[in-house]
Design an enzyme around this catalytic site. Structure first.
Site, PDB file in Angstrom:
ATOM      1  CE1 TYR A   5      -3.935   2.137   1.218  1.00 14.00           C
ATOM      2  CE2 TYR A   5      -2.374   3.057   2.788  1.00 14.00           C
ATOM      3  CZ  TYR A   5      -3.600   3.099   2.144  1.00 14.00           C
ATOM      4  OH  TYR A   5      -4.480   4.098   2.449  1.00 14.00           O
ATOM      5  CD  GLU A  44      -3.831   2.108   7.785  1.00 13.66           C
ATOM      6  OE1 GLU A  44      -3.136   2.449   6.804  1.00 13.66           O
ATOM      7  OE2 GLU A  44      -5.050   2.245   7.846  1.00 13.66           O
TER       8      GLU A  44
HETATM    9  C1  LIG Z   1       7.447   0.198   9.755  1.00 16.41           C
HETATM   10  C2  LIG Z   1       6.543   1.106   8.989  1.00 16.41           C
HETATM   11  C3  LIG Z   1       5.663   0.581   8.056  1.00 16.41           C
HETATM   12  C4  LIG Z   1       4.828   1.435   7.329  1.00 16.41           C
HETATM   13  N1  LIG Z   1       4.037   0.908   6.328  1.00 16.41           N
HETATM   14  C5  LIG Z   1       3.382   1.767   5.489  1.00 16.41           C
HETATM   15  C6  LIG Z   1       2.721   1.264   4.322  1.00 16.41           C
HETATM   16  O1  LIG Z   1       2.677   0.059   4.074  1.00 16.41           O
HETATM   17  N2  LIG Z   1       2.147   2.150   3.493  1.00 16.41           N
HETATM   18  C7  LIG Z   1       2.175   3.491   3.718  1.00 16.41           C
HETATM   19  O2  LIG Z   1       1.639   4.248   2.901  1.00 16.41           O
HETATM   20  N3  LIG Z   1       2.787   4.006   4.814  1.00 16.41           N
HETATM   21  C8  LIG Z   1       3.402   3.165   5.693  1.00 16.41           C
HETATM   22  N4  LIG Z   1       4.063   3.658   6.789  1.00 16.41           N
HETATM   23  C9  LIG Z   1       4.079   5.099   7.015  1.00 16.41           C
HETATM   24  C10 LIG Z   1       3.263   5.516   8.220  1.00 16.41           C
HETATM   25  O3  LIG Z   1       1.892   5.398   7.958  1.00 16.41           O
HETATM   26  C11 LIG Z   1       3.700   6.942   8.576  1.00 16.41           C
HETATM   27  O4  LIG Z   1       5.005   6.831   9.118  1.00 16.41           O
HETATM   28  C12 LIG Z   1       2.776   7.623   9.527  1.00 16.41           C
HETATM   29  O5  LIG Z   1       1.551   7.893   8.921  1.00 16.41           O
HETATM   30  C13 LIG Z   1       3.359   8.926  10.066  1.00 16.41           C
HETATM   31  O6  LIG Z   1       3.875   9.719   9.063  1.00 16.41           O
HETATM   32  P1  LIG Z   1       5.365  10.293   9.187  1.00 16.41           P
HETATM   33  O7  LIG Z   1       6.272   9.161   9.483  1.00 16.41           O
HETATM   34  O8  LIG Z   1       5.650  11.107   7.991  1.00 16.41           O
HETATM   35  O9  LIG Z   1       5.333  11.214  10.459  1.00 16.41           O
HETATM   36  P2  LIG Z   1       4.822  12.727  10.562  1.00 16.41           P
HETATM   37  O10 LIG Z   1       3.513  12.875   9.888  1.00 16.41           O
HETATM   38  O11 LIG Z   1       5.916  13.635  10.152  1.00 16.41           O
HETATM   39  O12 LIG Z   1       4.615  12.836  12.113  1.00 16.41           O
HETATM   40  C14 LIG Z   1       5.695  12.973  13.047  1.00 16.41           C
HETATM   41  C15 LIG Z   1       5.104  13.267  14.424  1.00 16.41           C
HETATM   42  O13 LIG Z   1       4.337  14.476  14.367  1.00 16.41           O
HETATM   43  C16 LIG Z   1       2.999  14.256  14.768  1.00 16.41           C
HETATM   44  N5  LIG Z   1       2.129  15.075  13.920  1.00 16.41           N
HETATM   45  C17 LIG Z   1       1.992  14.996  12.579  1.00 16.41           C
HETATM   46  N6  LIG Z   1       1.100  15.895  12.142  1.00 16.41           N
HETATM   47  C18 LIG Z   1       0.666  16.563  13.228  1.00 16.41           C
HETATM   48  C19 LIG Z   1      -0.268  17.605  13.433  1.00 16.41           C
HETATM   49  N7  LIG Z   1      -0.949  18.148  12.423  1.00 16.41           N
HETATM   50  N8  LIG Z   1      -0.467  18.040  14.698  1.00 16.41           N
HETATM   51  C20 LIG Z   1       0.185  17.491  15.730  1.00 16.41           C
HETATM   52  N9  LIG Z   1       1.089  16.494  15.598  1.00 16.41           N
HETATM   53  C21 LIG Z   1       1.317  16.033  14.366  1.00 16.41           C
HETATM   54  C22 LIG Z   1       2.769  12.778  14.556  1.00 16.41           C
HETATM   55  O14 LIG Z   1       1.747  12.280  15.391  1.00 16.41           O
HETATM   56  C23 LIG Z   1       4.122  12.193  14.910  1.00 16.41           C
HETATM   57  O15 LIG Z   1       4.235  12.072  16.301  1.00 16.41           O
HETATM   58  C24 LIG Z   1       4.858   2.820   7.566  1.00 16.41           C
HETATM   59  C25 LIG Z   1       5.717   3.337   8.531  1.00 16.41           C
HETATM   60  C26 LIG Z   1       6.562   2.507   9.225  1.00 16.41           C
HETATM   61  C27 LIG Z   1       7.518   3.112  10.220  1.00 16.41           C
END
Ligand SMILES: Cc1cc2nc3c(=O)[nH]c(=O)nc-3n(C[C@H](O)[C@H](O)[C@H](O)COP(=O)(O)OP(=O)(O)OC[C@H]3O[C@@H](n4cnc5c(N)ncnc54)[C@H](O)[C@@H]3O)c2cc1C
Length: 559
Positions: free
Chosen positions: A124, A368
């Site tokens: 995904y 997710e």
């Molecule tokens: C092992 C692993 C498997 C994954 N598998 C998939 C997959 O199969 N497909 C896929 O599409 N994605 C996948 N992901 C991605 C995952 O869904 C994202 O890492 C997640 O949605 C968070 O996004 P980010 O890492 O960019 O963090 P960010 O969005 O940059 O967030 C960083 C921190 O800031 C906080 N934050 C973000 N926005 C706000 C806001 N507006 N207000 C306050 N706090 C906020 C968050 O809660 C978090 O604590 C995977 C990630 C990992 C680590």
């Protein structure tokens, strides 16, 4: 939905398979080597072997047509085995969701049949280096290729980050911006210009392959645009959140219980100060019982939401999915962390597995949708309910639990009602003083809402169990007496949390002045909430006795 008997058989095959193929020493070795056991994942998804993916594929496409409740049960069991392997299987569920929700009939037939019959693995692809929680910041583009005035195909260019199964999938659903907005495309492995990186070196779920993807002008035919209409991608992603987040919630539940199920037997054998740890109240009540209460409250919410989705309740139940995910994954983390403590020095080593489970379950509060995004989702939606009902939404819910208490005086429903009344008061103060302009208050409200709703849910389920009306697939680890005690413990915790933390945040954000505090404490029902704590320790004693087999289980539970 599948028959309860079939579900039971599927769960048993899964357990037997794991016992044979994924014993602790194999899991530890793969974790050390940071290796995804691709052959095992394929075995699990092969139609002529375990065929887990068949469960979520409709019968018309060769699957078993399992419902949300079935998928929750399977997800919890997979998580109990290994969250990395569970993630690898889940990636196909997630990857095929945009197909299930948004594809044309022909596309559904093609892809879902291939998943069912060939055991195709999907990934995904939503997240990008610059677009995580905020998918609107998506940079991957899909440029239409026009031939004879018609869109013949698309050229997709961009990068995806953290994609589960990224390096092993046979096909990928990729979110990309078309001229009319974000849209899902299916891209098969081996497409020209499509590559993936080496697997990430991760903190946990090291048995899951997570990799970045690069798409350099990758051509796909127009029929790879899911649904055939551009710009539907974010709606299609939203439409399944209620459902997909329940699966990750089940992962949190399974991970948390997997850890506690190691800590509980350990503590019966570990003798300190002349007696097993299981007989030390300061140990059991802090490290085990309180975590059981949180996990079971989350389970109740998951089960109720799954039943509602299966019953075709209107709407996507996104907020309910968010509450379930938030509560179950936070509880799963807390339980795994407490299990390390429960095993002392042994818990800190690889050999005893709780350390691995703790690293693994950590991901569930991130992928997710992170816990903070869940808090925001919950709060925003229930804020609208508060406004629309002129502050009555949670007072009305509270009255439902007062009515339940009149029929079942021992399931904690009256305390859940206190939590819900207090919540309504906190939200009203926040409205009057415009406190949600502070994002922290908005998100803290999300947490309080989740606790109060789960308290209500658990008391409702404890009552159903007592009446013998619980769905036959529902978890029956605890009998009605034990679940009622668990519900009372959780409801006390939730009511105190809502009232005291609500008071704290309202005061902390300047919502009331010093002279108003005493009156606000009364409107929150704090004195009644304090009185409701009576009996807490004896309930915790009882739950510990149940967990350690010191009380004979009722005949009903054994049946
Ligand atoms: C092992 C692993 C498997 C994954 N598998 C998939 C997959 O199969 N497909 C896929 O599409 N994605 C996948 N992901 C991605 C995952 O869904 C994202 O890492 C997640 O949605 C968070 O996004 P980010 O890492 O960019 O963090 P960010 O969005 O940059 O967030 C960083 C921190 O800031 C906080 N934050 C973000 N926005 C706000 C806001 N507006 N207000 C306050 N706090 C906020 C968050 O809660 C978090 O604590 C995977 C990630 C990992 C680590």
């Amino acid at each position: 939905m599948i028959a309860a008997k079939t579900l039971k058989l599927s769960l048993k095959s899964l357990k037997d398979f794991a016992k044979k193929r994924l014993p602790d020493e194999v899991l530890r070795e793969l974790d050390d080597k940071d290796e995804c056991p691709q052959e095992i994942v394929r075995h699990m998804c092969s139609p002529d072997k375990l065929g887990i993916q068949l469960l979520f594929i409709p019968e018309e496409f060769g699957g078993m047509g399992g419902g949300t409740f079935d998928v929750y049960c399977i997800c919890e069991e997979m998580a109990r085995i290994d969250l990395g392997v569970a993630t690898a299987v889940l990636a196909t569920f997630l990857g095929s969701d945009p197909i299930t929700v948004g594809a044309t009939p022909e596309q559904k037939k093609l892809w879902l049949t291939r998943i069912a019959e060939e055991g195709m693995l999907f990934a995904y692809g939503a997240t990008e280096p610059e677009a995580g929680s905020d998918l609107g910041a998506l940079r991957t583009t899909a440029e239409p290729v026009i031939e004879n005035g018609l869109t013949a195909g698309y050229r997709i260019t961009g990068n995806k980050q953290w994609i589960s199964n990224g390096g092993i999938a046979d096909a990928y659903t990729i979110l990309a911006s078309t001229p009319s907005g974000p849209s899902w495309f299916v891209v098969e492995k081996g497409a020209k210009g499509f590559t993936h990186d080496e697997p990430e070196d991760k903190h946990g779920i090291r048995l899951s392959n997570t990799a970045a993807l690069a798409l350099d002008n990758v051509y796909v035919d127009a029929d790879r645009l899911l649904g055939g209409v551009e710009g539907q991608g974010l709606n299609q992603a939203q439409a399944v959140f209620g459902y997909t987040r329940l699966m990750v919630a089940a992962f949190g539940l399974g991970g948390g219980w997997a850890a506690l199920d190691r800590a509980i037997p350990y503590s019966t054998k570990r003798i300190q100060a002349g007696a097993p740890l299981s007989e030390k109240q300061g140990y059991t009540h802090k490290l085990i019982v309180s975590n059981v209460a949180r996990l079971e409250a989350a389970r109740s919410y998951i089960e109720e939401t799954a039943e509602r989705i299966d019953a075709g309740v209107e709407g996507s139940l996104n907020t309910e999915g968010a509450i379930a995910k938030y509560m179950a994954t936070e509880a799963g983390n807390a339980a795994a962390e407490a299990s390390i403590q429960a095993l002392g020095g042994y818990g800190y080593t690889h050999e005893y597995m709780v350390e691995k489970i703790s690293r693994d379950v950590r991901i569930t509060t991130i992928y997710e949708g992170t816990s903070e995004i869940m808090e925001m989702t919950i709060s925003r939606d229930r804020w609208q309910s508060h406004l629309k009902t002129r502050g009555q939404h949670y007072h009305e819910r509270a009255r439902e639990f007062e009515a339940l208490h009149a029929r079942h005086t021992n399931v904690g429903a009256c305390t859940a009602a206190l939590a819900l009344h207090a919540l309504a008061e906190v939200m009203e103060k926040a409205r009057v003083a415009r406190l949600t302009r502070h994002q922290h208050i908005l998100l803290r409200l999300g947490e309080l809402i989740a606790y109060a709703e789960c308290a209500g849910s658990l008391s409702r389920r404890a009552a159903l169990l007592a009446e013998g009306k619980l769905n036959e697939k529902a978890n029956r680890r605890f009998d009605a007496t034990a679940l009622a005690a668990i519900s009372r413990v959780f409801a006390r915790d939730a009511a105190l949390k809502v009232a005291e933390e609500g008071l704290r945040w309202v005061t902390g954000a300047g919502g009331i002045n010093e002279a108003e505090i005493a009156g606000f404490e009364t409107s929150l029902g704090l004195p009644a909430i304090h009185r409701a704590q009576a009996g807490l320790i004896s309930d915790m004693d009882y739950i510990a006795d149940v967990l350690y087999g010191r009380v004979a289980k009722s005949v009903e539970a054994a049946a």
